[in-house]
Enzyme design. Structure first.
Site, short mmCIF file in Angstrom:
data_model
loop_
_atom_site.label_atom_id
_atom_site.label_comp_id
_atom_site.label_asym_id
_atom_site.label_seq_id
_atom_site.Cartn_x
_atom_site.Cartn_y
_atom_site.Cartn_z
N TYR A 26 -2.35 0.20 9.97
CA TYR A 26 -2.49 -0.44 8.66
C TYR A 26 -1.24 -0.23 7.81
CZ TYR A 26 -3.84 -1.05 3.79
OH TYR A 26 -3.86 -1.43 2.48
N SER A 38 0.84 -1.21 0.00
CA SER A 38 0.00 0.00 0.00
C SER A 38 0.86 1.24 0.00
CB SER A 38 -0.90 0.01 1.23
OG SER A 38 -1.58 1.25 1.36
N LYS A 97 1.57 -3.12 6.55
CA LYS A 97 1.94 -3.39 5.16
C LYS A 97 3.46 -3.30 4.98
CE LYS A 97 -1.85 -4.31 2.92
NZ LYS A 97 -2.03 -5.59 2.18
#
Length: 319
Positions: A141, A117, A145
């Protein structure tokens, strides 16, 4: 031989599954259906409803279906929500990836394309993001990643797993009306829901240092994204050396107002967006440079912004 697509019942994953099919490559899908849809997976594709945390189940599936490589898309993807649910995010995205790597090692699978991402970059200091831009994730998040990328890099050194990670910002549109983005947090579904409900979509801030005063961001069509996932998998299968990380970006981006205008054109609904105050921390412009991906993994912006918006509207859930 086949490829395993984790998260293959999701919005992006289901497009990747179809792109593999169009390339004549067999796939098997693993998805726990926490956000995916069983009917997004074609009937002829082997499907296993399971969590990434079930290492033995993953190992058995890879062995049974003679899996040669993995496209790893499964995970908890909501950056904002991850701040409130950090432990859940790390369990799904980090512990789940470790479980997947254990299963790959046990089954002798040594190729992986990782869906990473652009959240790895956080808020970059430059408005054009390259693979050399420093990574400063700002949410659990984004951190998860980046840790996933580290895990695959370390597994490459220790276990001989060949890999590449694909970073991207906002994925939109649809390759077929049967596959909609149903996320409750993404801009396109939010605009569509507002219009369907008879509400006026909202723009947060119209005084940014951009041509029309609204934020500029990178939007890429999901089918273009899927094509490059398959191209990356094919390159690994052919023994080609890929970069550890690629950005899949437009290089120029689109403004929020341009998106609103495109929705008005696609829907025939004449509306003037409501202007709300800026949200804290929103930069004027962030887009990614996709030059390396264009060179190595068939990355192209094959769809215009209007085509992205129209395909998203045509695929909107009904009833």
């Amino acid at each position: 031989m086949s490829w395993l697509v984790t998260g293959g019942a999701g919005y992006i994953g289901s497009h990747v599954v179809r792109a593999f099919g169009e390339a004549g490559i067999d796939v098997v899908v693993v998805d726990d259906l926490s956000s995916g849809h069983r009917d997004y997976v074609p009937a002829h594709v082997p499907f296993l409803e399971a969590s990434l945390l079930e290492t033995d189940v993953l190992t058995e599936a890879m062995t049974e279906h003679r899996v040669a490589g993995v496209v790893h898309l499964a995970g908890f993807k909501y950056a904002g929500v991850s701040v409130q649910r950090p432990l859940h995010t790390y369990t799904q995205n980090v512990t789940g990836t470790i479980s997947l790597l254990k299963a790959m090692s046990s089954a002798g699978v040594d190729q992986v394309v990782f869906s990473s991402s652009a959240a790895c970059y956080g808020t970059p200091e430059t408005d054009l993001v390259t693979e050399q831009t420093p990574t400063r994730p700002e949410s659990p998040y984004g951190e998860s990643k980046l840790i996933g990328e580290w895990l695959f890099a370390n597994a490459g050194r220790a276990l001989g797993i060949t890999h590449t990670s694909l970073r991207y910002f906002n994925v939109v549109g649809s390759g077929t009306p049967q596959l909609a983005d149903t996320s409750p947090h993404n801009l396109f579904p939010l605009v569509i829901k507002a219009l369907e409900d008879g509400r006026t979509p909202r723009i947060y801030g119209a005084d940014y240092a951009t041509p029309d005063g609204t934020c500029v961001r990178d939007y890429v069509h999901v089918s273009d994204l899927a094509t490059s996932h398959v191209a990356a998998a094919t390159a690994l299968a052919q023994g080609r050396t890929l970069e550890p990380v690629y950005n899949l970006g437009s290089g120029d981006g689109s403004s929020v107002r341009e998106i609103m205008d495109a929705f008005a054109a696609a829907t025939g609904i004449d509306f003037t967006p409501e202007i709300a105050p800026r949200r804290a921390g929103d930069p004027d412009r962030i887009v990614a440079d996709g030059t390396l991906a264009a060179r190595d993994i068939d990355w192209q912006m094959r769809h215009t912004l209007q085509e992205m918006v129209t395909s998203a509207w045509d695929a909107r859930p009904r009833g």
